[in-house]
Enzyme design. Structure first.
Site, PDB file in Angstrom:
ATOM      1  N   TYR A   1       0.811  -1.218   0.000  1.00 52.78           N
ATOM      2  CA  TYR A   1       0.000   0.000   0.000  1.00 52.78           C
ATOM      3  C   TYR A   1       0.848   1.274   0.000  1.00 52.78           C
ATOM      4  O   TYR A   1       0.373   2.327  -0.408  1.00 52.78           O
ATOM      5  CB  TYR A   1      -0.930   0.010   1.222  1.00 52.78           C
TER       6      TYR A   1
ATOM      7  N   LYS B   1       6.138   9.190  14.309  1.00 55.89           N
ATOM      8  CA  LYS B   1       5.182   8.318  13.616  1.00 55.89           C
ATOM      9  C   LYS B   1       4.317   7.544  14.617  1.00 55.89           C
ATOM     10  O   LYS B   1       3.087   7.472  14.505  1.00 55.89           O
ATOM     11  CB  LYS B   1       5.954   7.354  12.719  1.00 55.89           C
TER      12      LYS B   1
ATOM     13  N   CYS C   1      -2.165   0.037  10.876  1.00 58.76           N
ATOM     14  CA  CYS C   1      -1.376   1.113  11.478  1.00 58.76           C
ATOM     15  C   CYS C   1      -1.801   1.392  12.911  1.00 58.76           C
ATOM     16  O   CYS C   1      -1.092   1.082  13.857  1.00 58.76           O
ATOM     17  CB  CYS C   1      -1.536   2.376  10.643  1.00 58.76           C
TER      18      CYS C   1
HETATM   19  N1  SAJ Z   1     -11.735   5.161  13.406  1.00 61.97           N
HETATM   20  C1  SAJ Z   1     -12.706   5.303  14.367  1.00 61.97           C
HETATM   21  N2  SAJ Z   1     -13.097   6.561  14.706  1.00 61.97           N
HETATM   22  C2  SAJ Z   1     -12.556   7.665  14.115  1.00 61.97           C
HETATM   23  C3  SAJ Z   1     -11.563   7.509  13.145  1.00 61.97           C
HETATM   24  C4  SAJ Z   1     -11.166   6.238  12.805  1.00 61.97           C
HETATM   25  O1  SAJ Z   1     -13.221   4.328  14.931  1.00 61.97           O
HETATM   26  O2  SAJ Z   1     -12.996   8.781  14.464  1.00 61.97           O
HETATM   27  C5  SAJ Z   1     -11.289   3.807  13.027  1.00 61.97           C
HETATM   28  C6  SAJ Z   1     -11.485   3.483  11.552  1.00 61.97           C
HETATM   29  O3  SAJ Z   1     -12.781   2.993  11.307  1.00 61.97           O
HETATM   30  C7  SAJ Z   1     -10.417   2.431  11.339  1.00 61.97           C
HETATM   31  C8  SAJ Z   1      -9.305   2.894  12.270  1.00 61.97           C
HETATM   32  O4  SAJ Z   1      -9.899   3.762  13.204  1.00 61.97           O
HETATM   33  O5  SAJ Z   1     -10.848   1.160  11.746  1.00 61.97           O
HETATM   34  C9  SAJ Z   1      -8.148   3.590  11.589  1.00 61.97           C
HETATM   35  O6  SAJ Z   1      -8.600   4.452  10.558  1.00 61.97           O
HETATM   36  P1  SAJ Z   1      -8.002   5.903  10.267  1.00 61.97           P
HETATM   37  O7  SAJ Z   1      -8.689   6.441   9.083  1.00 61.97           O
HETATM   38  O8  SAJ Z   1      -8.049   6.721  11.505  1.00 61.97           O
HETATM   39  O9  SAJ Z   1      -6.464   5.661  10.014  1.00 61.97           O
HETATM   40  P2  SAJ Z   1      -5.618   4.657   9.053  1.00 61.97           P
HETATM   41  O10 SAJ Z   1      -5.190   3.500   9.885  1.00 61.97           O
HETATM   42  O11 SAJ Z   1      -6.309   4.371   7.791  1.00 61.97           O
HETATM   43  O12 SAJ Z   1      -4.363   5.600   8.738  1.00 61.97           O
HETATM   44  C10 SAJ Z   1      -3.586   6.089   9.827  1.00 61.97           C
HETATM   45  C11 SAJ Z   1      -3.359   7.602   9.618  1.00 61.97           C
HETATM   46  N3  SAJ Z   1      -2.793   8.167  10.839  1.00 61.97           N
HETATM   47  C12 SAJ Z   1      -3.345   9.237  11.447  1.00 61.97           C
HETATM   48  O13 SAJ Z   1      -4.353   9.787  11.040  1.00 61.97           O
HETATM   49  C13 SAJ Z   1      -2.653   9.765  12.666  1.00 61.97           C
HETATM   50  C14 SAJ Z   1      -2.434   7.807   8.435  1.00 61.97           C
HETATM   51  O14 SAJ Z   1      -2.105   9.193   8.320  1.00 61.97           O
HETATM   52  C15 SAJ Z   1      -1.158   6.976   8.607  1.00 61.97           C
HETATM   53  O15 SAJ Z   1      -0.295   7.129   7.492  1.00 61.97           O
HETATM   54  C16 SAJ Z   1      -1.566   5.516   8.681  1.00 61.97           C
HETATM   55  O16 SAJ Z   1      -2.372   5.365   9.851  1.00 61.97           O
HETATM   56  C17 SAJ Z   1      -0.323   4.664   8.794  1.00 61.97           C
HETATM   57  O17 SAJ Z   1       0.074   4.076   7.771  1.00 61.97           O
HETATM   58  O18 SAJ Z   1       0.280   4.634   9.859  1.00 61.97           O
END
Ligand code: SAJ
Length: 431
Positions: free
Chosen positions: A20, A212, A266
């Site tokens: 990815y 990070k 992540c």
């Molecule tokens: N989620 C919730 N509530 C929220 C936001 C997200 O329950 O308010 C859940 C989502 O449904 C999902 C999980 O959290 O299951 C993670 O989703 P996400 O959209 O918050 O993040 P990722 O894992 O897709 O991407 C994150 C991002 N990090 C941050 O926003 C700090 C991204 O910028 C990073 O590059 C990525 O992790 C990574 O590769 O580490």
């Protein structure tokens, strides 16, 4: 000639790991004029890319990869070769005991050793526990007989892009580059300046590793409290979505969204790297992880409350399996956990995800269409806010199923519309 920043010039790059992050990174560099060798140890990935087919879904990526391959700037191989710079973007999963599995990082680093030359830059992008660059990567690379900092440069630069928006964020986001010394950090800047339009911040390698992990841990802890609020709201008969919305009107409050748990490769993994590295000083981080990991079970308890304690032979349609909306990534997905937990409770589960209709989950019948999933269901459980699922027209659906119970766990459906179409709507925050 590539469109370069100042300083070190890069013409040829090896990107190890075409997942990815690696595939978008390799093809973005290629589309900016670099000669890029994309390396993946999986022969199936190489074979399908060579046919112009992608093994992952990310909006816009297929077009970019196909164009890069056609231009000849991107080639894909199973082994690295000599280059000006090497980027390691392989996964760092965790093991059963929640300890980081660095085996992909170490094997990718080892693969670089025979090809490392004086003046090269190596960049680790994989999310890693603090001090991995200095304590794990340096000793391996120095098996080449060359010395880090003296003969070759080395930096840690975390990817921070959001799945679903990778191609845009890769270019626009601020980029942190942590060098093992100043020259390494500056060489890293010269490399990424080829396409990064956001600010490039230079620091040391361990700070960049911590940054990070801190970002994702911050988000996990904040989602953890939102999930705990959802449990409290449920106990006190409050609609959590409304309560969060009102609380967020306060100028210094910004509560994240509660949901079915935290998935993905992540946020549900990275906080454990801190806990592993320093368990004696990280109780909050560990607890937040457990709260979020426990949320699928809480959701299943909500389903039990609506359908009765004994789910044996109850027919349920689980709608959505990915770890978040509009992606095809199932890693650590809480929706998959819910489908699995329901099946373990004896329910007959049909699950549908528009992005991965061919997924296999033990005990769960993963079907390839919404119609198939709902045909003989008693209730639907909405677990992922995929656009296609949120936009289901309840009036049209009502004709295709006997089910009249809609369990919305993510606040994805307009309750009134479903009620108007004859459904009872319950779920997370909706009693
Ligand atoms: N989620 C919730 N509530 C929220 C936001 C997200 O329950 O308010 C859940 C989502 O449904 C999902 C999980 O959290 O299951 C993670 O989703 P996400 O959209 O918050 O993040 P990722 O894992 O897709 O991407 C994150 C991002 N990090 C941050 O926003 C700090 C991204 O910028 C990073 O590059 C990525 O992790 C990574 O590769 O580490």
């Amino acid at each position: 000639m590539a469109d370069q920043g100042v300083g070190v010039k890069f013409e040829k790059l090896c990107v190890l790991g075409l997942g990815y992050i690696g595939l978008p990174t390799a093809s973005t560099f290629a589309s900016h004029g670099l000669k890029v060798v994309g390396v993946d140890v999986n022969p199936r990935v190489i074979a399908s890319l060579n046919q112009g087919k992608l093994h992952i879904y990310e909006p816009g990526l297929r077009t970019l990869v196909q164009a890069s391959l056609r231009s000849g700037n991107l080639v894909v191989r199973q082994q690295p070769e000599t280059a000006d710079a090497f980027i390691i973007s392989v996964p760092t999963p965790f093991k059963e005991d929640k300890k980081a599995d660095l085996s992909f990082v170490t094997s990718a680093t080892e693969a670089i050793v025979p090809h490392l030359r004086k003046g090269n830059l190596v960049v680790l992008e994989s999310t890693s526990p603090p001090r991995t660059t200095t304590d794990v990567v340096v000793p391996i690379l120095e098996r080449s007989g060359l010395q880090a900092g003296q003969d070759f440069m080395l930096a840690y630069s975390p990817e921070r892009v959001l799945p679903g928006q990778i191609l845009r964020e890769l270019i626009e986001n601020a980029r942190v580059i942590g060098g093992i010394d100043q020259a390494s950090a500056e060489a890293g800047r010269d490399l990424y300046a080829i396409f990064v339009r956001g600010e490039i911040i230079l620091t040391d390698a361990t700070t960049a590793e911590m940054v990070k992990l801190m970002e994702n841990t911050y988000r996990d802890v904040n989602i953890g409290i939102a999930n705990e609020f959802s449990r409290l709201a449920d106990r006190f008969g409050v609609n959590v979505w409304e309560a969060v919305q009102i609380a967020n009107l306060h100028p210094r409050v910004s509560i994240l969204g509660p949901g079915i748990g935290v998935g993905g490769h992540c946020i549900s993994v990275d906080p454990w790297f801190f806990v592993e590295a320093a368990p004696d000083i990280t109780p909050l981080i560990a607890t937040a992880r457990r709260v979020n990991d426990g949320q699928p079970r809480f959701v299943v308890d909500l389903i039990r409350r609506e359908m009765g304690e004994d789910l044996h032979n109850r027919r349920l349609a689980v709608l959505g399996l990915a770890y978040k909306p509009n992606v095809d990534d199932m890693r650590e997905s809480p929706a998959v956990d819910i489908a699995r937990l329901l099946a373990e409770s004896g329910a007959q589960v049909k699950a549908f995800d528009p992005f991965k209709p061919e997924l296999q989950i033990p005990g769960v019948d993963v079907v390839s269409s919404l119609e198939e999933a709902i045909a003989d269901a008693e209730a639907f459980v909405l677990t992922v806010g995929h656009k296609e699922l949120c936009e289901i027209d309840p009036a049209a659906l009502a004709d295709k199923t006997e089910a009249r119970l809609a369990l919305d766990m993510i606040h994805g459906w307009k309750t009134e519309n479903w009620q108007r179409a004859g459904f009872t709507v319950k779920g997370l925050g909706i009693r």
